[in-house]
Enzyme design. Structure first.
Site, PDB file in Angstrom:
ATOM      1  N   TRP A 121     -27.029 -27.278  13.702  1.00  0.00           N
ATOM      2  CA  TRP A 121     -26.453 -27.024  15.111  1.00  0.00           C
ATOM      3  C   TRP A 121     -28.098 -27.255  15.945  1.00  0.00           C
ATOM      4  CZ3 TRP A 121     -26.769 -21.675  16.453  1.00  0.00           C
ATOM      5  CH2 TRP A 121     -25.882 -21.080  17.687  1.00  0.00           C
ATOM      6  N   ASP A 141     -25.538 -19.191   7.475  1.00  0.00           N
ATOM      7  CA  ASP A 141     -24.759 -18.922   8.826  1.00  0.00           C
ATOM      8  C   ASP A 141     -23.535 -19.713   8.756  1.00  0.00           C
ATOM      9  OD1 ASP A 141     -24.323 -19.421  11.572  1.00  0.00           O
ATOM     10  OD2 ASP A 141     -25.791 -20.901  11.961  1.00  0.00           O
ATOM     11  N   LYS A 193     -15.152 -19.021  16.526  1.00  0.00           N
ATOM     12  CA  LYS A 193     -14.667 -20.143  15.865  1.00  0.00           C
ATOM     13  C   LYS A 193     -13.504 -20.219  15.090  1.00  0.00           C
ATOM     14  CE  LYS A 193     -16.953 -23.429  16.850  1.00  0.00           C
ATOM     15  NZ  LYS A 193     -18.462 -22.584  17.382  1.00  0.00           N
TER      16      LYS A 193
END
Length: 452
Positions: free
Chosen positions: A178, A259, A295
């Protein structure tokens, strides 16, 4: 001066004169210089500041908005869209929010520095397991996953011993990853380094390269791992590979930073998506975990997450909590409460929890269906490429293997907006546009390689 409240003056004045004065007053008002004059210095430090580069993904989103092509498609944004291409608020979230609004005892007081303790406990149970012993886990509420990474980076930069010869604590992050990871950990004062993760020759996980790079990393480095649905590749290690990675990290005395942005959203099964994290904890790693509900709960704009540290004792937990609060207090003081209240409400209501898991499966199932259909349509169109890597990947994105030139052509010729690394957000596909996108992808890739 025209005093319209003075009736005697108005009666004595002719209609013509009154009208002229009124018009003059209106004109004077409209043309008056009402701006504030600022005395500017001859030379300001502001004049020497260079303009920073635009954010790559947000810039693409702006370009999509300004595009007038009726066929335009946005497969760049990392947010879920329903089958009509619209943002979707989870029904369980709507019900939780309605319950909160109906609660007359609710208030808008500041949260504590560490956030809503009830929410944090539920969030950590969601990640580590409902039956997990959380007594030695230090956890704080964060500004989604981005804020959690920032707090965690600051904490590790401050307290992890630096390997010999290093001025900063090294953190190894996958290549690719990311995009914000790099900036976050740089700003947190860490020495950002990379380890191999994706093999563009096969469009799959570069497991051998990953192992070699973690072996070569100096002992005691921080290793960033995506808990599931790796962004941007969608390539996750198998469970056997995760176990080998855990063993290697133990051998090298590395520090693990997970993460977790897609738990439940990746496969539709939140328990399965937490398998890697839970294995590492069971193996004794003192994991640092950044957790996001953007999300999987659809709470993108609510900035809801946690940062947690698995400690070895109650004394360690107390010390870690005190230091996390000292990092948070001057950074943003305390977190917002609305998103965390939604998560807390869902996870404390059995019916809402059940409905939430159904909502999660629905999102994951739709994305998986788009993944499969995209490859099927490409084959029907006559594509001779092996697209099996797309169907083997997991999560929101498909890492296609397309080059930056191919991506540019998709945008310039077909108004399909995506990042230049060939990543497609499958959430942006639906039955109304998938054939158009597949035809365009076939057109730009036909006769060209999609592997390095």
């Amino acid at each position: 001066v025209l005093n319209i409240n003075n009736q005697k003056t108005s009666r004595q004045m002719s209609t013509s004169t009154y009208s002229k004065l009124a018009l003059a007053l209106i004109f004077a008002t409209l043309t008056a210089d009402t701006t504030t004059a600022f005395a500017m210095p001859n030379q300001s430090y502001l004049s020497t500041i260079p303009e920073g580069p635009p954010d790559a993904i947000l810039g693409i989103a702006e370009a999509f908005k300004s595009c007038t092509d009726a066929n335009k498609v946005n497969v760049c944004v990392g947010a879920y869209r329903d089958s009509t291409g619209k943002p979707w608020i989870l029904p369980s979230v709507r019900k939780a929010e309605a319950s909160l609004l109906a609660d007359a005892s609710a208030n808008k007081e500041y949260a504590p520095i560490a956030g809503d303790a009830a929410y944090v406990k539920l969030a950590l149970g969601f990640a580590y397991g409902a039956d997990a012993d959380l007594s030695n886990v230090a956890g704080v509420q964060s500004l989604s996953g981005t804020g959690a990474c920032r707090i965690g980076g600051h904490f590790l930069s401050k307290f992890v011993p630096k390997p010999e010869g290093f001025d900063k604590v090294p953190i190894y992050i996958p290549s690719p990853t990311w995009g914000n990871h790099i900036a976050i950990f740089n700003e947190a004062g860490m020495d950002v380094r990379r380890y191999r993760y994706y093999d563009s020759k096969t469009n799959r996980l570069d497991y051998d390269g990953l192992i070699e790079d973690l072996k070569d990393a100096p002992e005691g480095s921080v290793i960033l791992l995506h808990a599931c649905a790796h962004n941007p590749t969608g390539c996750d290690p198998t469970m056997d590979q995760w176990k080998a990675i855990s063993d290697l990290i133990k051998t090298k005395s590395h520090h693990v930073f997970f993460d977790s942005a897609y738990q439940g959203f990746a496969s539709g099964d939140a328990e399965a998506d937490a398998s890697a994290l839970r294995h590492f904890v069971s193996e004794g790693h003192q994991v640092v975990l950044a957790q996001s509900f953007a999300k999987n709960f659809g709470l993108y704009g609510e900035r809801t997450g946690t940062l947690s540290v698995v400690c070895g004792s109650a004394e360690e937990k107390s010390a870690v909590m005190s230091q996390l609060k000292l990092i948070i207090r001057p950074m943003y003081s305390s977190p917002p409460i609305h998103g965390s209240s939604i998560v807390r409400t869902v996870l404390t209501d059995e019916a809402l929890t059940t409905e939430y898991y159904d909502n999660c499966r629905e999102m994951a199932s739709r994305i998986q269906a788009m993944r499969v259909k995209l490859v099927e349509v490409l084959k029907e169109l006559g594509s001779t490429h092996d697209w099996s890597h797309v169907t083997e990947q997991i999560g929101m994105f498909a890492f296609t293997g397309m080059s930056s030139d191919m991506c540019d052509e998709l945008t310039s010729k077909y108004s399909i907006f995506l990042t230049k690394d060939g990543r497609i957000s499958l959430a942006g596909l639906n039955d109304g546009n998938i054939e158009y996108v597949a035809k365009a992808v076939h057109a730009v890739t036909d006769g060209k390689s999609i592997t390095a």
